[in-house]
Write a protein that holds these residues in place. Structure first.
Motif, PDB file in Angstrom:
ATOM      1  N   LYS A  89       0.821  -1.222   0.000  1.00  0.00           N
ATOM      2  CA  LYS A  89       0.000   0.000   0.000  1.00  0.00           C
ATOM      3  C   LYS A  89       0.853   1.270   0.000  1.00  0.00           C
ATOM      4  O   LYS A  89       0.641   2.192   0.762  1.00  0.00           O
ATOM      5  N   GLY A  90       1.838   1.277  -0.867  1.00  0.00           N
ATOM      6  CA  GLY A  90       2.675   2.461  -1.016  1.00  0.00           C
ATOM      7  C   GLY A  90       3.894   2.499  -0.112  1.00  0.00           C
ATOM      8  O   GLY A  90       4.723   3.395  -0.229  1.00  0.00           O
ATOM      9  N   TYR A  91       4.033   1.568   0.795  1.00  0.00           N
ATOM     10  CA  TYR A  91       5.174   1.512   1.696  1.00  0.00           C
ATOM     11  C   TYR A  91       6.134   0.419   1.247  1.00  0.00           C
ATOM     12  O   TYR A  91       5.739  -0.542   0.596  1.00  0.00           O
ATOM     13  N   HIS A  92       7.384   0.575   1.641  1.00  0.00           N
ATOM     14  CA  HIS A  92       8.400  -0.433   1.344  1.00  0.00           C
ATOM     15  C   HIS A  92       9.038  -0.866   2.649  1.00  0.00           C
ATOM     16  O   HIS A  92       9.408  -0.045   3.481  1.00  0.00           O
ATOM     17  N   GLU A  93       9.153  -2.181   2.821  1.00  0.00           N
ATOM     18  CA  GLU A  93       9.846  -2.737   3.982  1.00  0.00           C
ATOM     19  C   GLU A  93      10.763  -3.846   3.490  1.00  0.00           C
ATOM     20  O   GLU A  93      10.399  -4.601   2.599  1.00  0.00           O
ATOM     21  N   ALA A  94      11.933  -3.910   4.090  1.00  0.00           N
ATOM     22  CA  ALA A  94      12.858  -4.999   3.792  1.00  0.00           C
ATOM     23  C   ALA A  94      12.847  -5.938   4.996  1.00  0.00           C
ATOM     24  O   ALA A  94      13.034  -5.503   6.133  1.00  0.00           O
ATOM     25  N   HIS A  95      12.588  -7.207   4.740  1.00  0.00           N
ATOM     26  CA  HIS A  95      12.579  -8.213   5.794  1.00  0.00           C
ATOM     27  C   HIS A  95      13.656  -9.244   5.501  1.00  0.00           C
ATOM     28  O   HIS A  95      13.827  -9.656   4.362  1.00  0.00           O
TER      29      HIS A  95
END
Length: 118
Positions: A89-95
């Protein structure tokens, strides 16, 4: 703090593990194809049937991800951890996932699919 809801994070995890299960099954299918078995067709049919079940569930997960405006892209693997970029939803996360956990969870999921209809 992650912006991904817990139930959506389960979808993300499935989108990571199901392709891993498929790659294991594909590898096993190739190995069985070249290995001498007395009744090879039984094993090949089991693997192909399981692959169809996994592909069907993966399609559902991909449809759900499209609805949630979510995308998962595999990143770098340093031998110990594998990084995944998650767009939500428009956000970026690196896991980062520990490779041993990826293997163990893939093994559990593969076992589930192989025993699903028993």
């Amino acid at each position: 703090m992650s912006k991904i809801l817990d139930e959506d994070l389960k979808v993300v995890e499935q989108s990571i593990y199901l392709p891993l299960v498929l790659s294991v099954l594909e590898y096993d299918r190739k190995v069985i194809g070249i290995t001498p078995f007395k009744i090879k067709l039984v094993y090949l049919n089991l693997i192909e049937y399981t692959m169809l079940k996994v592909q069907k569930d993966l399609k559902k997960i991909n449809d759900e991800m499209r609805k949630l405006k979510m995308k998962v892209i595999r990143g770098e693997n340093d031998g110990t951890f594998t990084e995944y970029d998650i767009y939500y939803k428009g956000y970026h996360e690196a896991h980062r996932f520990f490779n041993a956990n990826l293997k163990n969870n893939t093994q559990k999921l593969l076992s589930y699919y192989l025993h699903k209809d028993i």
